[in-house]
Design an enzyme around this catalytic site. Structure first.
Site, short mmCIF file in Angstrom:
data_model
loop_
_atom_site.label_atom_id
_atom_site.label_comp_id
_atom_site.label_asym_id
_atom_site.label_seq_id
_atom_site.Cartn_x
_atom_site.Cartn_y
_atom_site.Cartn_z
N CYS A 194 -32.15 -39.45 -0.24
CA CYS A 194 -31.77 -38.04 -0.42
C CYS A 194 -30.32 -37.98 -0.85
O CYS A 194 -29.48 -38.69 -0.29
CB CYS A 194 -31.97 -37.32 0.91
SG CYS A 194 -31.53 -35.58 0.87
N HIS B 43 -40.69 -33.54 0.55
CA HIS B 43 -39.28 -33.80 0.92
C HIS B 43 -38.41 -32.60 0.54
O HIS B 43 -37.61 -32.11 1.35
CB HIS B 43 -38.81 -35.08 0.21
CG HIS B 43 -37.36 -35.37 0.39
ND1 HIS B 43 -36.89 -36.46 1.10
CD2 HIS B 43 -36.25 -34.73 -0.05
CE1 HIS B 43 -35.57 -36.45 1.10
NE2 HIS B 43 -35.14 -35.42 0.40
N GLU B 44 -38.56 -32.11 -0.70
CA GLU B 44 -37.70 -31.01 -1.16
C GLU B 44 -38.01 -29.72 -0.41
O GLU B 44 -37.08 -28.96 -0.08
CB GLU B 44 -37.85 -30.79 -2.67
CG GLU B 44 -37.41 -31.97 -3.54
CD GLU B 44 -36.05 -32.53 -3.18
OE1 GLU B 44 -35.17 -31.77 -2.70
OE2 GLU B 44 -35.85 -33.74 -3.37
N HIS C 46 -36.21 -29.27 2.84
CA HIS C 46 -34.82 -28.78 2.77
C HIS C 46 -34.79 -27.25 2.92
O HIS C 46 -33.83 -26.70 3.47
CB HIS C 46 -34.19 -29.14 1.42
CG HIS C 46 -33.71 -30.55 1.32
ND1 HIS C 46 -32.71 -31.07 2.11
CD2 HIS C 46 -34.08 -31.56 0.50
CE1 HIS C 46 -32.49 -32.34 1.78
NE2 HIS C 46 -33.31 -32.67 0.80
#
Ligand code: NI
Length: 166
Positions: free
Chosen positions: A96, A138-139, A142
């Site tokens: 990341c 994953h994104e 965030h």
């Protein structure tokens, strides 16, 4: 094109939950272009989310087309994305831009289905799997204030110091 500074762990702002995008206008599209340029400039830049540059709106960009021989959908701008189906589980290594010194092993769904708005504000649906599905999960984390560090099963066994981040 301006590149945007990336917040890095342990900046507490990375834990903030992002808000829905209400309006897609020229200012927002300009921000998305800068966000994408920042992603493409970064090492290993296959994805980025708006809160990583301190803008707490539900926008993520994923493009894993640089990885050879995988199923993928090219450049994806995901506005107000929502995953509504998860299937299978697989462990994989993640990095990341907000955690430049480490990589980690994280369990993700192998296949996902999601809906989102594109840059024209049109509702879209997407089914994907493997590396692209991992990058999207994953994104989207965030946007909810989560880093891959929060998903490690064990810090001792699943966290790896990077030697060189290229
Ligand atoms: Ni990230």
């Amino acid at each position: 094109m301006a590149l945007l500074p990336i917040l890095t762990y342990p900046d507490p702002a990375l834990k903030q939950i992002s808000q829905q995008v209400e309006q897609i206008d020229d200012a927002l599209l300009n921000f998305i272009a800068e966000l994408e340029a920042t992603m493409r400039n970064g090492p290993g830049g296959v994805g980025i989310a708006a809160p990583q540059v301190g803008r707490f709106e539900r926008i993520a960009i994923v493009d894993v087309s640089s990885k050879p021989k995988i199923k993928q959908h090219g450049r994806l701008v995901l506005i107000n994305p929502e995953i509504h189906r998860w299937e299978g589980m697989k462990v994989g290594r993640e990095g990341c831009m907000s955690v430049p010194d480490f990589t980690g092993n994280v369990i993700r769904a192998e296949q996902i289905a999601l809906s989102y708005l594109d840059e024209q504000g049109q509702p879209q649906k997407l089914e994907t799997s493997g590396y692209e599905a991992r990058a999207i999960q994953h994104e989207l984390d965030h946007l909810d204030g989560l880093l891959f560090l929060d998903r490690l099963v064990s810090r001792r066994n699943d966290l790896f110091k990077r030697k060189v981040y290229k």
